[in-house]
Write a protein that holds these residues in place. Sequence first.
Motif, PDB file in Angstrom:
ATOM      1  N   ARG A   1     -26.704 117.702  49.524  1.00 49.86           N
ATOM      2  CA  ARG A   1     -25.658 116.675  49.672  1.00 49.86           C
ATOM      3  C   ARG A   1     -24.612 116.823  48.564  1.00 49.86           C
ATOM      4  NH1 ARG A   1     -29.655 112.699  50.859  1.00 49.86           N
ATOM      5  NH2 ARG A   1     -29.341 111.685  48.842  1.00 49.86           N
ATOM      6  N   ALA A   2     -25.070 117.077  47.343  1.00 51.94           N
ATOM      7  CA  ALA A   2     -24.141 117.220  46.211  1.00 51.94           C
ATOM      8  C   ALA A   2     -23.231 118.430  46.415  1.00 51.94           C
ATOM      9  CB  ALA A   2     -24.920 117.361  44.906  1.00 51.94           C
ATOM     10  N   ARG A   3     -23.836 119.520  46.964  1.00 50.92           N
ATOM     11  CA  ARG A   3     -23.052 120.739  47.225  1.00 50.92           C
ATOM     12  C   ARG A   3     -21.959 120.445  48.249  1.00 50.92           C
ATOM     13  NH1 ARG A   3     -20.595 124.476  46.379  1.00 50.92           N
ATOM     14  NH2 ARG A   3     -20.706 126.589  47.206  1.00 50.92           N
ATOM     15  N   ILE A   4     -22.328 119.738  49.314  1.00 51.15           N
ATOM     16  CA  ILE A   4     -21.358 119.394  50.356  1.00 51.15           C
ATOM     17  C   ILE A   4     -20.246 118.515  49.771  1.00 51.15           C
ATOM     18  CG2 ILE A   4     -21.055 118.012  52.475  1.00 51.15           C
ATOM     19  CD1 ILE A   4     -23.773 119.127  53.416  1.00 51.15           C
ATOM     20  N   ASP A   5     -20.623 117.532  48.961  1.00 53.12           N
ATOM     21  CA  ASP A   5     -19.613 116.643  48.368  1.00 53.12           C
ATOM     22  C   ASP A   5     -18.639 117.434  47.487  1.00 53.12           C
ATOM     23  OD1 ASP A   5     -20.974 114.685  49.675  1.00 53.12           O
ATOM     24  OD2 ASP A   5     -21.881 113.776  47.894  1.00 53.12           O
ATOM     25  N   GLU A   6     -19.172 118.416  46.767  1.00 56.70           N
ATOM     26  CA  GLU A   6     -18.336 119.257  45.905  1.00 56.70           C
ATOM     27  C   GLU A   6     -17.345 120.078  46.744  1.00 56.70           C
ATOM     28  OE1 GLU A   6     -20.714 122.087  43.773  1.00 56.70           O
ATOM     29  OE2 GLU A   6     -18.960 122.915  42.734  1.00 56.70           O
ATOM     30  N   VAL A   7     -17.856 120.644  47.847  1.00 55.39           N
ATOM     31  CA  VAL A   7     -16.985 121.435  48.730  1.00 55.39           C
ATOM     32  C   VAL A   7     -15.884 120.542  49.304  1.00 55.39           C
ATOM     33  CG1 VAL A   7     -16.889 122.671  50.944  1.00 55.39           C
ATOM     34  CG2 VAL A   7     -18.690 123.212  49.287  1.00 55.39           C
ATOM     35  N   ILE A   8     -16.256 119.353  49.740  1.00 55.58           N
ATOM     36  CA  ILE A   8     -15.278 118.412  50.318  1.00 55.58           C
ATOM     37  C   ILE A   8     -14.174 118.089  49.295  1.00 55.58           C
ATOM     38  CG2 ILE A   8     -14.939 116.054  51.200  1.00 55.58           C
ATOM     39  CD1 ILE A   8     -16.583 117.363  53.194  1.00 55.58           C
ATOM     40  N   ALA A   9     -14.574 117.886  48.042  1.00 56.37           N
ATOM     41  CA  ALA A   9     -13.597 117.543  46.993  1.00 56.37           C
ATOM     42  C   ALA A   9     -12.591 118.676  46.773  1.00 56.37           C
ATOM     43  CB  ALA A   9     -14.322 117.231  45.689  1.00 56.37           C
ATOM     44  N   ASN A  10     -13.006 119.904  47.089  1.00 56.34           N
ATOM     45  CA  ASN A  10     -12.131 121.070  46.902  1.00 56.34           C
ATOM     46  C   ASN A  10     -11.403 121.493  48.180  1.00 56.34           C
ATOM     47  OD1 ASN A  10     -12.296 121.984  44.102  1.00 56.34           O
ATOM     48  ND2 ASN A  10     -14.494 122.183  44.525  1.00 56.34           N
ATOM     49  N   ARG A  11     -11.617 120.737  49.284  1.00 56.08           N
ATOM     50  CA  ARG A  11     -11.023 121.115  50.564  1.00 56.08           C
ATOM     51  C   ARG A  11      -9.580 120.638  50.684  1.00 56.08           C
ATOM     52  NH1 ARG A  11     -14.516 124.848  52.350  1.00 56.08           N
ATOM     53  NH2 ARG A  11     -15.083 124.680  54.544  1.00 56.08           N
TER      54      ARG A  11
ATOM     55  N   GLY B   1     -25.496 112.390  60.842  1.00 56.28           N
ATOM     56  CA  GLY B   1     -24.374 112.347  59.903  1.00 56.28           C
ATOM     57  C   GLY B   1     -24.659 111.596  58.613  1.00 56.28           C
ATOM     58  N   ASP B   2     -25.745 110.842  58.525  1.00 57.99           N
ATOM     59  CA  ASP B   2     -25.916 110.032  57.318  1.00 57.99           C
ATOM     60  C   ASP B   2     -26.525 110.806  56.154  1.00 57.99           C
ATOM     61  OD1 ASP B   2     -28.477 110.251  58.156  1.00 57.99           O
ATOM     62  OD2 ASP B   2     -28.699 108.168  58.782  1.00 57.99           O
ATOM     63  N   GLY B   3     -26.967 112.008  56.424  1.00 56.15           N
ATOM     64  CA  GLY B   3     -27.355 112.886  55.318  1.00 56.15           C
ATOM     65  C   GLY B   3     -28.704 112.572  54.701  1.00 56.15           C
TER      66      GLY B   3
ATOM     67  N   ARG C   1     -19.604 115.380  59.265  1.00 58.85           N
ATOM     68  CA  ARG C   1     -19.746 116.591  60.077  1.00 58.85           C
ATOM     69  C   ARG C   1     -20.546 117.659  59.327  1.00 58.85           C
ATOM     70  NH1 ARG C   1     -14.275 119.730  61.330  1.00 58.85           N
ATOM     71  NH2 ARG C   1     -15.100 121.849  61.354  1.00 58.85           N
ATOM     72  N   PHE C   2     -20.276 117.843  58.068  1.00 58.27           N
ATOM     73  CA  PHE C   2     -20.992 118.863  57.291  1.00 58.27           C
ATOM     74  C   PHE C   2     -22.459 118.463  57.097  1.00 58.27           C
ATOM     75  CE2 PHE C   2     -17.118 120.846  54.870  1.00 58.27           C
ATOM     76  CZ  PHE C   2     -16.655 121.356  56.063  1.00 58.27           C
ATOM     77  N   TYR C   3     -22.708 117.176  56.863  1.00 58.32           N
ATOM     78  CA  TYR C   3     -24.099 116.697  56.782  1.00 58.32           C
ATOM     79  C   TYR C   3     -24.831 117.057  58.082  1.00 58.32           C
ATOM     80  CZ  TYR C   3     -23.395 113.713  52.590  1.00 58.32           C
ATOM     81  OH  TYR C   3     -23.162 113.222  51.323  1.00 58.32           O
ATOM     82  N   ALA C   4     -24.193 116.690  59.203  1.00 58.09           N
ATOM     83  CA  ALA C   4     -24.821 116.943  60.510  1.00 58.09           C
ATOM     84  C   ALA C   4     -25.073 118.434  60.720  1.00 58.09           C
ATOM     85  CB  ALA C   4     -23.950 116.373  61.629  1.00 58.09           C
ATOM     86  N   ASN C   5     -24.078 119.259  60.390  1.00 60.13           N
ATOM     87  CA  ASN C   5     -24.246 120.716  60.505  1.00 60.13           C
ATOM     88  C   ASN C   5     -25.442 121.192  59.686  1.00 60.13           C
ATOM     89  OD1 ASN C   5     -22.011 121.096  62.083  1.00 60.13           O
ATOM     90  ND2 ASN C   5     -20.681 121.797  60.418  1.00 60.13           N
ATOM     91  N   SER C   6     -25.549 120.651  58.486  1.00 60.82           N
ATOM     92  CA  SER C   6     -26.607 121.097  57.582  1.00 60.82           C
ATOM     93  C   SER C   6     -27.978 120.664  58.076  1.00 60.82           C
ATOM     94  CB  SER C   6     -26.372 120.516  56.180  1.00 60.82           C
ATOM     95  OG  SER C   6     -25.298 121.176  55.575  1.00 60.82           O
ATOM     96  N   VAL C   7     -28.046 119.451  58.643  1.00 61.84           N
ATOM     97  CA  VAL C   7     -29.322 118.986  59.185  1.00 61.84           C
ATOM     98  C   VAL C   7     -29.735 119.891  60.337  1.00 61.84           C
ATOM     99  CG1 VAL C   7     -30.511 117.112  60.372  1.00 61.84           C
ATOM    100  CG2 VAL C   7     -28.995 116.601  58.446  1.00 61.84           C
ATOM    101  N   LYS C   8     -28.795 120.168  61.249  1.00 58.49           N
ATOM    102  CA  LYS C   8     -29.097 121.054  62.388  1.00 58.49           C
ATOM    103  C   LYS C   8     -29.574 122.413  61.882  1.00 58.49           C
ATOM    104  CE  LYS C   8     -25.538 119.181  65.341  1.00 58.49           C
ATOM    105  NZ  LYS C   8     -24.166 119.565  65.684  1.00 58.49           N
TER     106      LYS C   8
ATOM    107  N   ALA D   1     -14.885 111.834  57.196  1.00 54.49           N
ATOM    108  CA  ALA D   1     -15.197 112.396  58.524  1.00 54.49           C
ATOM    109  C   ALA D   1     -15.781 113.801  58.378  1.00 54.49           C
ATOM    110  CB  ALA D   1     -13.937 112.424  59.388  1.00 54.49           C
ATOM    111  N   LEU D   2     -15.203 114.583  57.479  1.00 60.13           N
ATOM    112  CA  LEU D   2     -15.664 115.951  57.276  1.00 60.13           C
ATOM    113  C   LEU D   2     -17.053 115.962  56.627  1.00 60.13           C
ATOM    114  CD1 LEU D   2     -14.443 118.744  57.874  1.00 60.13           C
ATOM    115  CD2 LEU D   2     -13.690 118.852  55.499  1.00 60.13           C
ATOM    116  N   ARG D   3     -17.269 115.020  55.729  1.00 59.25           N
ATOM    117  CA  ARG D   3     -18.570 114.903  55.075  1.00 59.25           C
ATOM    118  C   ARG D   3     -19.673 114.673  56.114  1.00 59.25           C
ATOM    119  NH1 ARG D   3     -18.388 113.434  50.003  1.00 59.25           N
ATOM    120  NH2 ARG D   3     -16.546 112.163  50.432  1.00 59.25           N
TER     121      ARG D   3
END
Lengths: 222, 222
Positions: free
Chosen positions: A14-24, A4-6, A195-202, A191-193
């Motif tokens: 990471r920047a893409r995920i942060d952008e998506v989170i900001a729009n969620r 989860g720490d990205g 989770r998305f980091y972890a998903n992306s690493v996997k 929390a979502l960030r």
Amino acid sequence: MKLGDGEFLLPERRARIDEVIANRTRSLVVVMEAVCDPQNVNAVLRTAEAFGIQELHVIEGPMKPFDRNKKISQNADKWLDVVRWKDAGDCLRALKARGFLVYATHLGEGSRDLAELSFAQPVALVFGNEHRGVSREAVALADACYAIPMRGFSQSFNVSVAAAISLARAVDRRLVERGRHGDLPPAEAEALRLRFYANSVKQRVRVAKAERSAERRAQRSR
Amino acid sequence: MKLGDGEFLLPERRARIDEVIANRTRSLVVVMEAVCDPQNVNAVLRTAEAFGIQELHVIEGPMKPFDRNKKISQNADKWLDVVRWKDAGDCLRALKARGFLVYATHLGEGSRDLAELSFAQPVALVFGNEHRGVSREAVALADACYAIPMRGFSQSFNVSVAAAISLARAVDRRLVERGRHGDLPPAEAEALRLRFYANSVKQRVRVAKAERSAERRAQRSR
């Protein structure tokens, strides 16, 4: 290894995920009631995701339980919260208790035009079965029923098209009436960030493995 | 028997046709450039029809000529004008010569947000191939390129979803900027009315024949 720490992700990802989170958002949600065609369910999930919707509710139809369609849950659950229900009343009452206005797509007496609806408050948009539409129970529980104006011979839009037109309108109105669309509270966003980091690493690990084994196969066949 | 005079139709059907004609337009047209999946082509035709669009232009892709897909033309050509082209440049130059502004869905330098576009003038909306998008030639000829804001991980909308969102927006703006959407000149409206009456009569004759033969089969099997 903390996924989860990205730190295993490229800065761009990471920047893409942060952008998506900001729009969620979780203050605009989609409810699908007994939508039968898995292609339609998938299309609605994809469209909703593109509009920043994080939470969708799927009410099982009598014909084909949503759970059995693996393809849907595998693609979507990773990046979305898909909540399954057996009963429309339970789902809509739970949403109303959380402060959502329920708007059901249904053409009947008192139905309003999509363009007239306010999105100042949290809203749940309900889309019904491809043939029967939304249930009587959903209509009875809805705060408003609405229709998208039809100007031709076609009697109805495909459910994914109806969802797209409704969501586009909802986002526009939210920007006007609420000043913004993405609005996760900080703790939820964090929390979502993770989770998305972890998903992306996997995902990266899977891709890397696949690449390595493809390389080995290529070497062996040389 | 003159099919076009509508005397063989029920008054309700005639009224429905008249209502559709009043909402029809040829000053907003849809161009599909090399869209490959016949399901997508059909979905766009159905959505466009529901928005009162009378005229669509289909530019053949290198892969699969549109003409060979019978299913599409049979369903749509009766109620729509579907114009086929072999070359994107020919199609777009012809539309520009008729006074259309060409807006292509394409994300690139100088692309605008759908919400910024004006629909005060006649507009042709261009949607590209599912994988490659619109061609360089179409981008070069377009008066504006635009994109629908994407707020999630998805990189693109399905073409029928993109068309639905674009058309919903275009109709809204036309009502504001032009005062109305349906705008066929009287002579064109009359010609289309006669054609739709004739189509409907033929449809009724077919249905009646099918009903009679079903009845005969049922009597025989008794």
